[in-house]
Design a protein around this motif. Structure first.
Motif, PDB file in Angstrom:
ATOM      1  N   ARG A 156       0.853  -1.080   0.028  1.00  0.00           N
ATOM      2  CA  ARG A 156       0.219  -0.257  -0.074  1.00  0.00           C
ATOM      3  C   ARG A 156       0.955   1.318   0.166  1.00  0.00           C
ATOM      4  NH1 ARG A 156      -5.854  -0.263   2.375  1.00  0.00           N
ATOM      5  NH2 ARG A 156      -6.485  -2.412   1.793  1.00  0.00           N
ATOM      6  N   ASN A 161       1.858   2.287  -3.829  1.00  0.00           N
ATOM      7  CA  ASN A 161       0.908   2.944  -4.649  1.00  0.00           C
ATOM      8  C   ASN A 161       0.402   4.076  -3.790  1.00  0.00           C
ATOM      9  OD1 ASN A 161      -1.003   1.760  -2.964  1.00  0.00           O
ATOM     10  ND2 ASN A 161      -2.145   0.922  -4.801  1.00  0.00           N
ATOM     11  N   GLN A 162       0.889   4.454  -2.704  1.00  0.00           N
ATOM     12  CA  GLN A 162       0.458   5.520  -1.774  1.00  0.00           C
ATOM     13  C   GLN A 162      -0.979   5.386  -1.102  1.00  0.00           C
ATOM     14  OE1 GLN A 162       2.940   8.664  -1.392  1.00  0.00           O
ATOM     15  NE2 GLN A 162       3.864   6.717  -1.677  1.00  0.00           N
ATOM     16  N   VAL A 219       7.086   8.486  -7.146  1.00  0.00           N
ATOM     17  CA  VAL A 219       5.611   8.246  -6.931  1.00  0.00           C
ATOM     18  C   VAL A 219       5.275   8.960  -5.598  1.00  0.00           C
ATOM     19  CG1 VAL A 219       3.966   6.257  -6.399  1.00  0.00           C
ATOM     20  CG2 VAL A 219       5.703   5.940  -8.209  1.00  0.00           C
ATOM     21  N   PHE A 246       0.031   7.521 -11.434  1.00  0.00           N
ATOM     22  CA  PHE A 246       1.048   6.422 -11.175  1.00  0.00           C
ATOM     23  C   PHE A 246      -0.068   5.314 -10.788  1.00  0.00           C
ATOM     24  CE2 PHE A 246       3.943   9.908 -10.369  1.00  0.00           C
ATOM     25  CZ  PHE A 246       4.767   9.614 -11.253  1.00  0.00           C
ATOM     26  N   ARG A 247      -1.176   5.606 -10.180  1.00  0.00           N
ATOM     27  CA  ARG A 247      -1.818   4.432  -9.974  1.00  0.00           C
ATOM     28  C   ARG A 247      -2.435   3.619 -10.866  1.00  0.00           C
ATOM     29  NH1 ARG A 247      -4.680   7.706  -4.924  1.00  0.00           N
ATOM     30  NH2 ARG A 247      -3.273   7.063  -3.168  1.00  0.00           N
ATOM     31  N   ILE A 270       0.352   1.527 -11.508  1.00  0.00           N
ATOM     32  CA  ILE A 270       0.451   0.282 -10.526  1.00  0.00           C
ATOM     33  C   ILE A 270      -0.898  -0.426 -10.282  1.00  0.00           C
ATOM     34  CG2 ILE A 270       1.708  -0.060  -8.266  1.00  0.00           C
ATOM     35  CD1 ILE A 270       2.902   2.565  -8.358  1.00  0.00           C
ATOM     36  N   MET A 310      -3.562  -2.675  -8.573  1.00  0.00           N
ATOM     37  CA  MET A 310      -3.635  -3.446  -7.265  1.00  0.00           C
ATOM     38  C   MET A 310      -4.975  -4.702  -7.090  1.00  0.00           C
ATOM     39  SD  MET A 310      -2.986  -2.023  -3.535  1.00  0.00           S
ATOM     40  CE  MET A 310      -2.336  -3.050  -2.056  1.00  0.00           C
ATOM     41  N   PRO A 353      -1.069  -1.729 -16.647  1.00  0.00           N
ATOM     42  CA  PRO A 353      -0.122  -1.232 -15.540  1.00  0.00           C
ATOM     43  C   PRO A 353       1.383  -1.702 -16.171  1.00  0.00           C
ATOM     44  CG  PRO A 353      -1.408  -3.010 -14.875  1.00  0.00           C
ATOM     45  CD  PRO A 353      -1.996  -2.884 -16.226  1.00  0.00           C
ATOM     46  N   SER A 393      -7.171   2.874  -6.213  1.00  0.00           N
ATOM     47  CA  SER A 393      -6.193   2.128  -6.567  1.00  0.00           C
ATOM     48  C   SER A 393      -6.094   1.830  -8.146  1.00  0.00           C
ATOM     49  CB  SER A 393      -6.067   0.719  -5.817  1.00  0.00           C
ATOM     50  OG  SER A 393      -6.829  -0.031  -6.580  1.00  0.00           O
TER      51      SER A 393
END
Lengths: 251, 228
Positions: free
Chosen positions: A51, A54-55, A71, A81-82, A85, A87, A161, B124
């Protein structure tokens, strides 16, 4: 191995929740196409680490770089960026009010600004990748856990991604459903997707991971190719940990 | 005077005229009450602390005071600071404020009930907070808020009769006028009550159709768990 191959750089990540230091200086580089697996006892910060990348959790200290761009501290650009990346979560977190297809489409429409037809086409392609095309019009509540997790993988894939973070993707699934999800993940790894996977599936780690990082007490305690960590006598801590799991299962 | 003549030639035509005004009041209030209610709930739940505090205070003030008082302030009080509203406009404004404050609480309850994972997953994927609220959280929360919102809508139907206190001759007011003129209180008010009952019944049926139409397949567990 030159620096251009490094897609993700994690530098000295620290994170505390109250008085609990969850991450105490974690660093690693991820090369393009690589699969790294994170193993370790619960509460050692593996999920928090993902976590922080990806902040979704903001680290107290440390930096994350994607393709040479920072990032961390990126302000509103974090949403860019998310996209890069992906998730996948333990409990899938599919959007409950949308069909499988619309789950995959949503960010394509809203974030990438794709047209409807294009988004639909892309979403169907990704659902096909994970073997869920026939379930496109079903809602999350109508899917098994394994199916839901495969849709959530398709949802992450649709954003094209650079790397996907898997946070215990099979921990909520029974062995049969676990297998169907791991099959999809193996296929992704073979096709060159860069993946960071927090899991307790040793079989998956051994067969797919380029590198295993064994985490304990907020740091990477051991790190190396799975064969090395399992067979080289110099490495003991991960073997101890696995031994403890196995003996628990024998009980 | 013949009962039938009174009913069909005097009472009902008057009530129908009043009903038109009642429906106008509701039609002008409800959509804004809903929209403003959503805004207040979202502002309180997700807004900047200052916005959140403002929303909370607004709801507190409306909940804590009688609607009639609010209507009096809007109609009789505002002219003293140079704002003169027609009786109809003052009523609609009061109803919007009242309706939205209560709606906001129903919606806030629904917002709280949406699991964190929905927001986490949306963020996300690169959605902004606002995109996540609009496309992921609200569509789910509003579905859950329907029973509460419909309740509040039914209240609106009934408290729209307070407009009579500002001289708007709506349904209840029309009944009152006939009743006083002919000294037939029971008959007149009973008839008014029946019209309100019909309005509420139509609403109830419409809401249950709406609930079925927007239900997410696979999530309707009302029947099985009720049998436990």
């Amino acid at each position: 191995m030159n620096d251009n191959d490094i897609v993700l750089k994690v530098e000295e990540i620290y994170k505390s929740f109250g008085d609990t230091e969850v991450l105490r200086g974690v660093s690693f580089d991820v090369r393009r196409g690589e699969t790294k697996v994170f193993i370790g006892p619960s509460g050692t910060g593996k999920s928090t680490l993902l976590r922080c990348i990806n902040q979704l959790t903001i680290p107290d200290r440390g930096r994350v770089w994607l393709d040479g761009e920072e990032v961390t501290n990126s302000g509103a650009r974090i949403n860019y960026f998310r996209q890069k990346i992906g998730m996948v979560f333990q409990n899938f977190f599919l959007f409950d009010h949308l069909t499988a297809l619309k789950n995959v489409e949503l960010a394509l429409l809203k974030v990438k600004g794709m047209g409807k037809a294009e988004a639909r086409e892309k979403a169907l392609t990704e659902l096909r990748q994970v073997g869920m095309e026939d379930w496109a019009d079903h809602y999350p509540a109508e899917l098994s856990g394994g199916q839901a997790q495969r849709v959530s993988i398709a949802r992450a894939l649709a954003m094209d991604p650079d790397v996907i973070l898997f946070d215990e993707p099979t921990s909520a699934l029974d062995p049969e459903l676990t297998r169907e999800v791991l099959e999809v993940m193996k296929k992704l790894a073979r096709n060159g997707m860069t993946m960071l996977v927090v899991t307790h599936e040793m079989g998956f780690a051994c067969s797919v991971a380029n590198e295993v990082l064994f985490m304990e007490n907020g740091v990477v305690a051991e790190q190396g190719p799975p064969d090395l960590l399992l067979n080289d006598p110099r490495f003991t801590r991960m073997k101890d940990f696995i031994g403890r799991i196995d003996s628990r299962m024998d009980d | 005077m013949d009962q039938a003549v009174f009913l069909f030639e005097i009472l009902l035509p008057a009530l129908m005229q009043g009903l038109v005004v009642t429906l106008q009041l509701i039609a002008c209030s409800a959509p804004f009450g809903l929209a403003f209610g959503i805004a207040v709930a979202v502002g309180r739940q997700y807004g900047h602390p200052v916005i959140s505090w403002l929303c909370k205070t607004f709801v507190f003030l409306i909940k804590g005071t009688p609607l009639l008082l609010l209507l009096f302030i809007l109609y009789f009080g505002l002219p003293s600071i140079g704002i003169t509203l027609t009786a109809f406009a003052a009523s609609v404004l009061g109803f919007i404020l009242c309706n939205s404050a209560y709606n906001a609480e129903y919606i806030r309850g629904a917002l709280i009930s949406i699991k964190d994972g929905q927001m986490v997953a949306a963020r996300s994927l690169g959605m902004t907070r606002w995109q996540a609220i609009k496309s992921v959280i609200l569509p789910q929360a509003l579905r859950r808020a329907i029973p509460g919102l419909s309740n509040e809508f039914i209240y609106l139907i009934k408290y729209s009769s307070l407009a009579y206190m500002l001289t708007v001759i709506e349904l209840a007011g029309a009944g009152k006028q006939v009743a006083t003129k002919y000294f037939l209180y029971t008959e007149s008010f009973a008839a008014v009550g029946v019209v309100y009952l019909v309005l509420v019944s139509i609403t109830t049926v419409a809401v249950s159709i709406l609930e079925k139409r927007v239900a997410v397949p696979g999530t309707v567990r009302a029947t099985p768990s009720a049998q436990l």
